[in-house]
Design a protein around this motif. Structure first.
Motif, PDB file in Angstrom:
ATOM      1  N   GLU A 180      19.758  49.755 -87.251  1.00 29.91           N
ATOM      2  CA  GLU A 180      21.134  50.205 -87.450  1.00 29.91           C
ATOM      3  C   GLU A 180      21.509  50.170 -88.929  1.00 29.91           C
ATOM      4  O   GLU A 180      22.176  51.076 -89.447  1.00 29.91           O
ATOM      5  N   GLY A 181      21.089  49.120 -89.614  1.00 28.64           N
ATOM      6  CA  GLY A 181      21.409  49.011 -91.031  1.00 28.64           C
ATOM      7  C   GLY A 181      20.754  50.089 -91.867  1.00 28.64           C
ATOM      8  O   GLY A 181      21.376  50.643 -92.793  1.00 28.64           O
TER       9      GLY A 181
ATOM     10  N   LEU B 278      21.192  44.388 -93.018  1.00 29.82           N
ATOM     11  CA  LEU B 278      21.226  44.047 -91.598  1.00 29.82           C
ATOM     12  C   LEU B 278      22.654  44.100 -91.060  1.00 29.82           C
ATOM     13  O   LEU B 278      23.607  43.778 -91.764  1.00 29.82           O
ATOM     14  N   VAL B 279      22.778  44.501 -89.818  1.00 27.29           N
ATOM     15  CA  VAL B 279      24.079  44.635 -89.172  1.00 27.29           C
ATOM     16  C   VAL B 279      24.296  43.470 -88.202  1.00 27.29           C
ATOM     17  O   VAL B 279      23.445  43.210 -87.335  1.00 27.29           O
ATOM     18  N   GLU B 280      25.414  42.765 -88.369  1.00 26.83           N
ATOM     19  CA  GLU B 280      25.778  41.633 -87.514  1.00 26.83           C
ATOM     20  C   GLU B 280      24.686  40.572 -87.455  1.00 26.83           C
ATOM     21  O   GLU B 280      24.481  39.930 -86.413  1.00 26.83           O
ATOM     22  N   LEU B 281      23.986  40.411 -88.551  1.00 25.16           N
ATOM     23  CA  LEU B 281      22.979  39.356 -88.667  1.00 25.16           C
ATOM     24  C   LEU B 281      23.005  38.849 -90.109  1.00 25.16           C
ATOM     25  O   LEU B 281      22.149  39.199 -90.923  1.00 25.16           O
TER      26      LEU B 281
ATOM     27  N   SER C 279      18.893  45.258 -85.488  1.00 26.27           N
ATOM     28  CA  SER C 279      19.839  45.152 -86.597  1.00 26.27           C
ATOM     29  C   SER C 279      19.350  45.935 -87.810  1.00 26.27           C
ATOM     30  O   SER C 279      20.127  46.627 -88.477  1.00 26.27           O
TER      31      SER C 279
ATOM     32  N   ASP D  45      15.980  41.365 -81.793  1.00 23.11           N
ATOM     33  CA  ASP D  45      17.338  41.534 -82.321  1.00 23.11           C
ATOM     34  C   ASP D  45      17.299  41.935 -83.795  1.00 23.11           C
ATOM     35  O   ASP D  45      18.102  42.759 -84.254  1.00 23.11           O
ATOM     36  N   LEU D  46      16.378  41.331 -84.526  1.00 22.98           N
ATOM     37  CA  LEU D  46      16.230  41.658 -85.943  1.00 22.98           C
ATOM     38  C   LEU D  46      15.863  43.126 -86.128  1.00 22.98           C
ATOM     39  O   LEU D  46      16.435  43.824 -86.977  1.00 22.98           O
TER      40      LEU D  46
END
Length: 333
Positions: free
Chosen positions: A146-147, A61-64, A143, A139-140
């Motif tokens: 992107e991940g 995950l990105v930024e999470l 993320s 949001d998840l």
């Protein structure tokens, strides 16, 4: 049926992801040896937190950031030890993959938890699963998208001649749609997620990665019509859980690929099934659906019923070999 070109060769087999043990080098050797036409990146959950499906995907995950709290994964305030461990394990796995398979040319499968299963498994910092907050779930999904795009790029760098196939694991999807995910107290359930919302979340991830994607759900009541509208190229199912043939027949007739889970994940009969037994199970289903045999080997990939983490090493290897040889049998018919 359509004349679709599948992201795999005719008569191939693959694994669902998880294998027993903690030795990634040995697991890679088994997969590359037994599944030469469609190998996958092994998952070894016996290594502990960060090697399990949720922690492994949480590390992407990105930024999470996520962490383990009282035995469960939850959103963290900042990156910590649990997240570093998950990412270190993945990095080691990819380095080992490059060492053994750098020259591999062909389709290569990777696996990650899908957004609905993640939302049903990861908790908010204040308690309760992410599923309770629609905004947090969106949001998840962003993320994760992107991940996974970055993960695909990392695999491609290490296997420059391979073509990546992504498998999104969604074992909780039917429960999420039906509103059967229990709350923290166990006295209630979380809101059901509508089909439109679920489709949008899955599409966000599928479209972002830029590679062919299949959705794996080894549970009853798989929403095949929903999955067909996400941009996925196919579905992975446990054939023993199929109770109604019509939805599956419609999906296949519309050009959906099938990863057919056949061989049991543990040796309930005292031995691994033979390749003839595996092939017969798939052939029987295909004939019941009324499709011409010539399309079977092209549209169907043979797999174990689900992951093999709970099996012995000997059984896991035997099952993968049986699936491989069953695929070859079907391609020769």
């Amino acid at each position: 049926m359509t004349d679709q070109v599948w992201p795999w060769a005719a008569g191939v087999a693959t694994g669902m992801g998880s294998l027993p043990g903690t030795d990634i080098a040995e697991a890679q050797r088994v997969v590359l040896g037994e599944l030469p036409a469609l190998p996958h990146l092994p998952e070894l959950p016996a290594r502990g937190p960060g090697a399990d499906l949720i922690g492994r995907t949480g590390g992407l995950l990105v930024e999470l950031p996520v962490e383990v709290y009282t035995g469960r994964w939850r959103v963290a305030n900042r990156p910590g030890r649990d997240l570093r461990r998950a990412r270190d394990l993945m990095e080691r796995d990819l380095d080992q993959l490059a060492e053994q398979a750098e020259q591999y040319a062909g389709p290569f499968k990777i696996q990650a938890a899908g957004p609905l299963t993640l939302a049903a498994s990861i908790e908010l910092p204040i308690g309760g699963r992410l599923l309770r907050d629609p905004g947090a779930v969106r949001d998840l999904a962003g993320s994760l998208a992107e991940g996974l795009r970055g993960h695909v790029e990392a695999v491609t760098r290490r296997l420059p001649r391979a073509s990546v196939l992504l498998q999104l694991d969604e074992p909780s999807l039917p429960e999420v749609l039906a509103g059967r995910i229990p709350t923290e107290s166990g006295l209630g359930t979380h809101r059901p997620v509508g089909a439109g919302e679920a489709r949008s979340l899955l599409s966000t991830v599928v479209e972002a990665t830029g590679v062919p994607t299949v959705v794996h759900c080894c549970a009853p009541e798989v929403p095949l019509e929903l999955l067909r509208c996400t941009g996925a190229v196919g579905v992975a199912l446990d054939l023993s859980l199929i109770t109604e043939l019509d939805p599956l027949g419609e999906a296949l007739d519309a050009g959906f690929g099938l990863l057919a889970g056949t061989a049991p994940t543990t040796a309930s009969a005292g031995r691994a099934p033979t390749s003839a037994e595996v092939a017969d199970q798939v052939r029987t289903l295909w004939d019941r659906l009324g499709f011409p045999r010539r399309r079977l080997a092209e549209q169907v990939v043979i797999t174990p019923a689900c992951g093999l983490a709970g099996a012995t090493s000997e059984y896991a290897r035997a099952v993968l070999a049986a699936c491989r040889d069953a695929g070859r049998r079907l391609s020769e018919e």
